[in-house]
Design a protein around this motif. Structure first.
Motif, PDB file in Angstrom:
ATOM      1  N   SER A  16       0.839  -1.187   0.000  1.00 20.80           N
ATOM      2  CA  SER A  16       0.000   0.000   0.000  1.00 20.80           C
ATOM      3  C   SER A  16       0.881   1.248   0.000  1.00 20.80           C
ATOM      4  N   PRO A  17       1.443   1.614  -1.151  1.00 21.84           N
ATOM      5  CA  PRO A  17       2.346   2.767  -1.185  1.00 21.84           C
ATOM      6  C   PRO A  17       1.657   4.081  -0.812  1.00 21.84           C
ATOM      7  N   GLU A  18       0.360   4.194  -1.048  1.00 18.64           N
ATOM      8  CA  GLU A  18      -0.344   5.435  -0.689  1.00 18.64           C
ATOM      9  C   GLU A  18      -0.325   5.644   0.822  1.00 18.64           C
ATOM     10  N   LYS A  19      -0.619   4.574   1.572  1.00 23.02           N
ATOM     11  CA  LYS A  19      -0.596   4.690   3.035  1.00 23.02           C
ATOM     12  C   LYS A  19       0.827   4.911   3.528  1.00 23.02           C
ATOM     13  N   CYS A  20       1.782   4.299   2.851  1.00 21.77           N
ATOM     14  CA  CYS A  20       3.186   4.484   3.206  1.00 21.77           C
ATOM     15  C   CYS A  20       3.562   5.960   3.099  1.00 21.77           C
ATOM     16  N   ILE A  21       3.199   6.582   2.001  1.00 19.00           N
ATOM     17  CA  ILE A  21       3.523   7.997   1.796  1.00 19.00           C
ATOM     18  C   ILE A  21       2.829   8.855   2.845  1.00 19.00           C
ATOM     19  N   GLU A  22       1.579   8.531   3.210  1.00 12.99           N
ATOM     20  CA  GLU A  22       0.885   9.277   4.261  1.00 12.99           C
ATOM     21  C   GLU A  22       1.664   9.207   5.573  1.00 12.99           C
ATOM     22  N   LEU A  23       2.138   8.016   5.928  1.00 17.68           N
ATOM     23  CA  LEU A  23       2.892   7.873   7.175  1.00 17.68           C
ATOM     24  C   LEU A  23       4.222   8.618   7.124  1.00 17.68           C
ATOM     25  N   LEU A  24       4.898   8.570   5.985  1.00 13.18           N
ATOM     26  CA  LEU A  24       6.172   9.283   5.866  1.00 13.18           C
ATOM     27  C   LEU A  24       5.959  10.796   5.926  1.00 13.18           C
ATOM     28  N   GLU A  25       4.892  11.285   5.314  1.00 13.20           N
ATOM     29  CA  GLU A  25       4.596  12.723   5.394  1.00 13.20           C
ATOM     30  C   GLU A  25       4.246  13.115   6.828  1.00 13.20           C
ATOM     31  N   TYR A  26       3.522  12.253   7.518  1.00 15.41           N
ATOM     32  CA  TYR A  26       3.194  12.492   8.926  1.00 15.41           C
ATOM     33  C   TYR A  26       4.480  12.582   9.750  1.00 15.41           C
ATOM     34  N   ASN A  27       5.389  11.649   9.529  1.00 16.09           N
ATOM     35  CA  ASN A  27       6.663  11.645  10.242  1.00 16.09           C
ATOM     36  C   ASN A  27       7.481  12.895   9.918  1.00 16.09           C
ATOM     37  N   ALA A  28       7.423  13.333   8.665  1.00 12.03           N
ATOM     38  CA  ALA A  28       8.138  14.548   8.267  1.00 12.03           C
ATOM     39  C   ALA A  28       7.606  15.765   9.020  1.00 12.03           C
ATOM     40  N   GLY A  29       6.310  15.780   9.273  1.00 12.72           N
ATOM     41  CA  GLY A  29       5.726  16.874  10.051  1.00 12.72           C
ATOM     42  C   GLY A  29       6.178  16.860  11.499  1.00 12.72           C
ATOM     43  N   LEU A  30       6.357  15.661  12.055  1.00  8.22           N
ATOM     44  CA  LEU A  30       6.794  15.543  13.450  1.00  8.22           C
ATOM     45  C   LEU A  30       8.281  15.839  13.612  1.00  8.22           C
ATOM     46  N   TYR A  31       9.071  15.404  12.651  1.00  3.47           N
ATOM     47  CA  TYR A  31      10.529  15.521  12.741  1.00  3.47           C
ATOM     48  C   TYR A  31      11.091  16.133  11.448  1.00  3.47           C
ATOM     49  N   PRO A  32      10.821  17.404  11.194  1.00  2.00           N
ATOM     50  CA  PRO A  32      11.218  18.013   9.925  1.00  2.00           C
ATOM     51  C   PRO A  32      12.725  18.099   9.707  1.00  2.00           C
ATOM     52  N   ASP A  33      13.518  18.060  10.754  1.00  2.00           N
ATOM     53  CA  ASP A  33      14.969  18.198  10.608  1.00  2.00           C
ATOM     54  C   ASP A  33      15.712  16.867  10.603  1.00  2.00           C
ATOM     55  N   SER A  34      14.991  15.781  10.649  1.00  2.00           N
ATOM     56  CA  SER A  34      15.617  14.466  10.699  1.00  2.00           C
ATOM     57  C   SER A  34      16.175  14.060   9.343  1.00  2.00           C
ATOM     58  N   THR A  35      17.362  13.489   9.347  1.00  2.00           N
ATOM     59  CA  THR A  35      17.939  13.022   8.091  1.00  2.00           C
ATOM     60  C   THR A  35      17.168  11.839   7.542  1.00  2.00           C
ATOM     61  N   TRP A  36      16.654  10.969   8.409  1.00  2.00           N
ATOM     62  CA  TRP A  36      15.863   9.827   7.938  1.00  2.00           C
ATOM     63  C   TRP A  36      14.595  10.291   7.248  1.00  2.00           C
ATOM     64  N   VAL A  37      13.951  11.276   7.831  1.00  2.00           N
ATOM     65  CA  VAL A  37      12.710  11.778   7.244  1.00  2.00           C
ATOM     66  C   VAL A  37      13.018  12.493   5.936  1.00  2.00           C
ATOM     67  N   ASN A  38      14.074  13.272   5.895  1.00  2.00           N
ATOM     68  CA  ASN A  38      14.429  13.960   4.658  1.00  2.00           C
ATOM     69  C   ASN A  38      14.815  12.973   3.558  1.00  2.00           C
ATOM     70  N   LEU A  39      15.440  11.873   3.930  1.00  3.46           N
ATOM     71  CA  LEU A  39      15.745  10.827   2.963  1.00  3.46           C
ATOM     72  C   LEU A  39      14.454  10.246   2.388  1.00  3.46           C
ATOM     73  N   ALA A  40      13.483  10.020   3.249  1.00  2.11           N
ATOM     74  CA  ALA A  40      12.186   9.502   2.786  1.00  2.11           C
ATOM     75  C   ALA A  40      11.511  10.489   1.844  1.00  2.11           C
ATOM     76  N   LYS A  41      11.593  11.774   2.167  1.00  3.67           N
ATOM     77  CA  LYS A  41      11.009  12.783   1.271  1.00  3.67           C
ATOM     78  C   LYS A  41      11.719  12.772  -0.075  1.00  3.67           C
ATOM     79  N   GLY A  42      13.018  12.548  -0.070  1.00  4.77           N
ATOM     80  CA  GLY A  42      13.767  12.491  -1.306  1.00  4.77           C
ATOM     81  C   GLY A  42      13.362  11.305  -2.170  1.00  4.77           C
ATOM     82  N   TYR A  43      13.130  10.150  -1.536  1.00  2.81           N
ATOM     83  CA  TYR A  43      12.708   8.971  -2.281  1.00  2.81           C
ATOM     84  C   TYR A  43      11.326   9.175  -2.900  1.00  2.81           C
TER      85      TYR A  43
END
Length: 71
Positions: free
Chosen positions: A43-70
């Protein structure tokens, strides 16, 4: 963690209210749930929702920024 981001937020808001201080879900389990959504549930749609949620919680995280890049 495999629920919608809104359900996760509601849970942690209630927990924060009960404990009288802010509690956020840790970054790792949300990333793990997103990875599991992609690999086992397909379910890539739900995956992207969770990654965007995580990006909102931890905007400066390298892991989250890597996910945004992917994305």
């Amino acid at each position: 963690m495999k629920k919608e981001p809104e359900a996760i937020s509601e849970y942690y808001e209630k927990l924060s209210t009960d404990l009288y201080y802010e509690v956020k879900p840790s970054m790792g389990p949300v990333n793990y749930a997103a990875d599991d959504m992609t690999n086992s549930i397909h379910s890539p749609e739900k995956c992207i929702e969770l990654l965007e949620y995580n990006a909102g919680l931890y905007p400066d995280s390298t892991w989250v920024n890597l996910a945004k890049g992917y994305k």
